[in-house]
Design an enzyme around this catalytic site. Structure first.
Site, PDB file in Angstrom:
ATOM      1  N   TYR A 176       0.816  -1.212   0.000  1.00  0.00           N
ATOM      2  CA  TYR A 176       0.000   0.000   0.000  1.00  0.00           C
ATOM      3  C   TYR A 176       0.853   1.267   0.000  1.00  0.00           C
ATOM      4  CZ  TYR A 176      -3.859  -3.057   1.624  1.00  0.00           C
ATOM      5  OH  TYR A 176      -4.801  -4.045   1.769  1.00  0.00           O
ATOM      6  N   HIS A 185       0.278 -11.678   1.591  1.00  0.00           N
ATOM      7  CA  HIS A 185      -0.771 -10.893   0.936  1.00  0.00           C
ATOM      8  C   HIS A 185      -1.454 -11.657  -0.192  1.00  0.00           C
ATOM      9  CE1 HIS A 185      -1.909  -6.429  -0.015  1.00  0.00           C
ATOM     10  NE2 HIS A 185      -2.954  -7.235  -0.085  1.00  0.00           N
ATOM     11  N   LEU A 222     -18.029  -4.140   1.926  1.00  0.00           N
ATOM     12  CA  LEU A 222     -19.214  -3.456   1.422  1.00  0.00           C
ATOM     13  C   LEU A 222     -19.393  -3.650  -0.075  1.00  0.00           C
ATOM     14  CD1 LEU A 222     -18.978  -0.123   3.446  1.00  0.00           C
ATOM     15  CD2 LEU A 222     -20.256  -2.199   4.000  1.00  0.00           C
ATOM     16  N   SER A 232     -12.709   3.709   5.300  1.00  0.00           N
ATOM     17  CA  SER A 232     -13.308   5.008   5.033  1.00  0.00           C
ATOM     18  C   SER A 232     -12.397   6.068   5.630  1.00  0.00           C
ATOM     19  CB  SER A 232     -14.708   5.136   5.635  1.00  0.00           C
ATOM     20  OG  SER A 232     -15.204   6.453   5.431  1.00  0.00           O
ATOM     21  N   ASN A 280     -19.964   3.021  10.410  1.00  0.00           N
ATOM     22  CA  ASN A 280     -19.584   1.631  10.176  1.00  0.00           C
ATOM     23  C   ASN A 280     -19.353   0.896  11.490  1.00  0.00           C
ATOM     24  OD1 ASN A 280     -19.706   2.008   7.389  1.00  0.00           O
ATOM     25  ND2 ASN A 280     -17.510   2.393   7.186  1.00  0.00           N
TER      26      ASN A 280
END
Length: 267
Positions: free
Chosen positions: A42, A100, A182, A223, A232
Site C-alpha cells: 500500500y 498478501h 461493502l 473510510s 460503520n
C-alpha cells in the site's frame, strides 16, 4: 486464540497514503477502532505508523496488521521484509502478519509461511496468517508445516458469500476476515439491503457489516470520513434476523465472481 485478541472490526487503509492516511487512521482510532490494517504494497506503513504514535492510545490496546508483498516472497528475505515494515510502522512487534497473495506460479507460499513462523517464534509478530488463499493453498500449508494460519483475509460481501472458502477456513480452524466487505458494485444499493435497512432503521452499510458479523467474519472496512467511520463501527450493535441473513445470502453470485487468485499476481 486470535479471536479473543482481534477487535471485531478492522479499519482498512488502502489506497490512502501520506497525510490523508495518517488523518484517516487518527480519526478511526478516535472513533473507537482498535484494529488497523495495512500492507507493504500500500505504501502507507509510515503514515499509519505516524498515526499510531500520535494517537495517544497505549500500544497494547491496538491490534496492527500488515502484509508481506509478493517481491519479498520471491526474494525469500521474509525477516528483512518484516523488520522493514516494523521500522516504517515504528513498532517493535506486529500483531498479525499476512502473506498478501499466494502467487502459486512462484510456489513460495509454504516456505514463506515457515519463515513467518520463525519470525513469530523470535517475538517479532504475535500471529501469522494469509490473505486471498484458496482451500487447496490452505490445506497444503497445514499439511507441510503442521501449523494452521491464524487468519485468511478474503474478498467477501453479500454478493460474494464465499461459502465454500469459509467452510474450509472453519474446518481447519482459520478465522475468516473480509476485505472490501461493502462490495465494489451495487450491493449498497440493492433493494434487499435497502429494505432491511429501512425496516430496522439503520444504514445500508450497517446492514452489510452486520451480515458479516452474523457469519462469524471480522470485516476490514475502509473510510477516510470520520462520520462514515463512526457509522460503520456502530454496525457492531446491529442484529439481523435469520430471514434477513438468508435474504442477503440470496444475492450471492458464486465463487466465479471473486478475484482470480490463481492468475492475479501482486508484487
Amino acid at each position: 486464540m486470535i479471536r479473543d485478541d482481534l477487535p471485531p472490526m478492522g479499519l482498512g487503509t488502502w489506497p490512502l497514503v501520506g497525510a490523508e492516511a495518517t488523518e484517516a487512521v487518527l480519526a478511526g482510532i478516535d472513533a473507537g477502532y482498535r484494529q488497523i490494517d495495512t500492507a507493504s504494497i500500500y505504501g502507507n506503513e509510515d503514515a499509519v505508523g505516524a498515526a499510531l504514535a500520535q494517537s495517544g492510545v497505549p500500544r497494547g490496546d491496538l491490534f496492527v496488521t500488515t502484509k508481506l508483498r509478493g517481491n519479498d516472497q520471491v526474494s525469500g528475505d521474509i525477516r528483512g521484509a518484516l523488520e522493514a515494515s516494523l521500522d516504517r510502522l515504528g513498532l517493535e512487534r506486529l500483531d498479525l502478519y499476512l502473506i498478501h497473495w499466494p502467487l502459486p506460479r512462484i510456489d513460495r507460499y509454504v516456505a514463506t509461511f515457515e519463515a513467518m513462523l520463525s519470525c513469530r517464534d523470535a517475538g517479532l509478530v504475535r500471529y501469522v496468517g494469509v490473505s486471498n488463499f484458496l482451500g487447496h493453498h490452505l490445506r497444503r500449508v497445514v499439511a507441510e508445516t503442521g501449523e494452521v494460519p491464524a487468519v485468511n483475509q478474503i474478498q467477501m460481501d453479500p454478493s460474494l458469500t464465499r461459502t465454500p472458502m469459509r467452510e474450509v477456513n472453519d474446518e481447519l480452524g482459520v478465522l475468516t476476515q473480509s476485505w472490501s466487505p461493502l462490495g465494489r458494485g451495487d450491493v449498497l444499493g440493492d433493494p434487499v439491503v435497502l429494505e432491511i435497512a429501512g425496516r430496522i432503521g439503520c444504514s445500508a452499510a450497517q446492514v452489510i457489516l452486520a451480515w458479516h458479523r452474523a457469519k462469524g467474519v471480522v470485516p476490514v472496512v475502509r473510510s477516510a470520513d470520520p462520520a462514515r467511520q463512526a457509522e460503520n463501527l456502530a454496525a457492531l450493535s446491529v442484529t439481523l434476523t435469520a430471514p434477513d441473513v438468508a435474504a442477503l445470502d440470496s444475492l450471492d453470485r458464486g465463487e466465479g465472481a471473486a478475484r482470480d487468485v490463481e492468475r492475479e499476481e501482486h508484487f
